[in-house]
Design a protein around this motif. Sequence first.
Motif, PDB file in Angstrom:
ATOM      1  N   SER A  27       0.819  -1.207   0.000  1.00  0.00           N
ATOM      2  CA  SER A  27       0.000   0.000   0.000  1.00  0.00           C
ATOM      3  C   SER A  27       0.856   1.262   0.000  1.00  0.00           C
ATOM      4  N   HIS A  28       2.160   1.120   0.250  1.00  0.00           N
ATOM      5  CA  HIS A  28       3.035   2.279   0.334  1.00  0.00           C
ATOM      6  C   HIS A  28       4.353   1.982  -0.370  1.00  0.00           C
ATOM      7  N   THR A  29       5.028   3.052  -0.811  1.00  0.00           N
ATOM      8  CA  THR A  29       6.363   2.874  -1.373  1.00  0.00           C
ATOM      9  C   THR A  29       7.355   2.737  -0.219  1.00  0.00           C
ATOM     10  N   ALA A  30       8.579   2.299  -0.551  1.00  0.00           N
ATOM     11  CA  ALA A  30       9.594   2.146   0.491  1.00  0.00           C
ATOM     12  C   ALA A  30       9.862   3.473   1.189  1.00  0.00           C
ATOM     13  N   ASP A  31       9.914   4.574   0.420  1.00  0.00           N
ATOM     14  CA  ASP A  31      10.181   5.886   1.023  1.00  0.00           C
ATOM     15  C   ASP A  31       9.075   6.280   1.982  1.00  0.00           C
ATOM     16  N   GLU A  32       7.823   6.054   1.555  1.00  0.00           N
ATOM     17  CA  GLU A  32       6.699   6.380   2.446  1.00  0.00           C
ATOM     18  C   GLU A  32       6.756   5.537   3.710  1.00  0.00           C
ATOM     19  N   GLY A  33       7.090   4.246   3.548  1.00  0.00           N
ATOM     20  CA  GLY A  33       7.177   3.357   4.692  1.00  0.00           C
ATOM     21  C   GLY A  33       8.213   3.845   5.699  1.00  0.00           C
ATOM     22  N   LYS A  34       9.381   4.243   5.176  1.00  0.00           N
ATOM     23  CA  LYS A  34      10.428   4.762   6.076  1.00  0.00           C
ATOM     24  C   LYS A  34       9.959   6.015   6.795  1.00  0.00           C
ATOM     25  N   ALA A  35       9.315   6.905   6.050  1.00  0.00           N
ATOM     26  CA  ALA A  35       8.847   8.156   6.657  1.00  0.00           C
ATOM     27  C   ALA A  35       7.831   7.862   7.761  1.00  0.00           C
ATOM     28  N   LEU A  36       6.903   6.904   7.494  1.00  0.00           N
ATOM     29  CA  LEU A  36       5.909   6.566   8.519  1.00  0.00           C
ATOM     30  C   LEU A  36       6.588   6.007   9.759  1.00  0.00           C
ATOM     31  N   ALA A  37       7.589   5.132   9.536  1.00  0.00           N
ATOM     32  CA  ALA A  37       8.266   4.508  10.679  1.00  0.00           C
ATOM     33  C   ALA A  37       9.009   5.552  11.505  1.00  0.00           C
TER      34      ALA A  37
END
Lengths: 336, 62
Positions: free
Chosen positions: A145-155
């Motif tokens: 549901s998310h790109t790797a960059d978005e995932g990192k930002a969320l984390a």
Amino acid sequence: MLSRLPASSLQSLRLSANAHSSSLLTTTVRNVSRVRYVSSNSGASSGAKSFLDSRVTLASATLFAVGSVAWYTHLYGSLPFFGEVHANSPAEEGLHPQPYPWSHNGLFDSFDHASIRRGYQVYREVCAACHSLDRIAWRNLVGVSHTADEGKALAEEVEYEDGPNDQGEMFQRPGKLSDYMPPPYPNEEAARAGNGGALPPDLSLIVKARHGGPDYIFSLLTGYVDPPAGFEIREGMNYNPYFPGNAISMARVLFDGLVEYDDGTPATTSQMAKDVTTFLNWASEPEHDERKKAGLKAVILFSALTAISLYIKRFKWSVIKSRKIIYNPPADKTHH
Amino acid sequence: MSFANTFYNALVKRNSVYVTSIFAGAFAFGVSFDLGVSSFWDNWNKGKQWKDLRAKYVQDEE
């Protein structure tokens, strides 16, 4: 010696034995020819077999009986002529949820990933205040549901305790993709204390853990109504006909316009409920899409292999099934 | 020459050729079966999978 031969060979024997007209032989033939061998054609027991003792009748009567009982239980939910006793009224066991046309219902249907993405947003902004989701890590969102960059930002928005460092102390650091989603409460007692004694269950596997799966979750989230007249409801509890017992500690949480979707979908109550349910369904079954695809491959391959082996079996047996054993008795020389 | 004869002479006659062609055939079938099923799957689920959405969300495309 005659009894060892298959019936069909005896029949051809009858033909060739006509000339000898031995009455002993014909009676044997009559007795034996009722036996039907698996490898012989049904022609061996020519038309004489009555309708009542045929296998087709037996099979169809059995099928009819089993089918009507199955149909009855499907319609009425219990076996005919067997009484049942329930401690609860049907209402107390919770209303059965309506089956909904989920876009991942079909045998070939993948999840709707746009819906998973919106559902994550609903979980994060609404449900995560009370419910943990501790089997899902940030990395699980990547490519779903998310790109790797978005995932990192969320984390990175979340602080995790790590350590010990070389001074032996624990320290706080921003989250990484490999971290699991943070729980809203440090422990169960705190969770109960914050919710009037009721524990908000972890949602990682909730879709698998409830009868009715996604239909139930959707119905629960959208099913809050005023209690019917005469229904006693305790302070802090809420009436929901789908919840077993009908009184649930979780109040209605979804209201029109509560979140703002980044893809412009209008955030109505039912839209949010549908999206968060799809998200939770994915959380319960992250293998879902791959599983269905592998299942499709397996069905194609195995049915091709079955067809091939059936063909080979018929091919190899054709010689055995179509052979005839003819017995020509030697001319009897002693009596002449 | 009938098909069976051509087939026999081309592939089955020498064991080295026969085994090699079975291995190569298995490999080719594996790849093409995978591709076939995947293209059916992607077609059936058009617009629902992550790869259909991804373009909307990737930033800095170099």
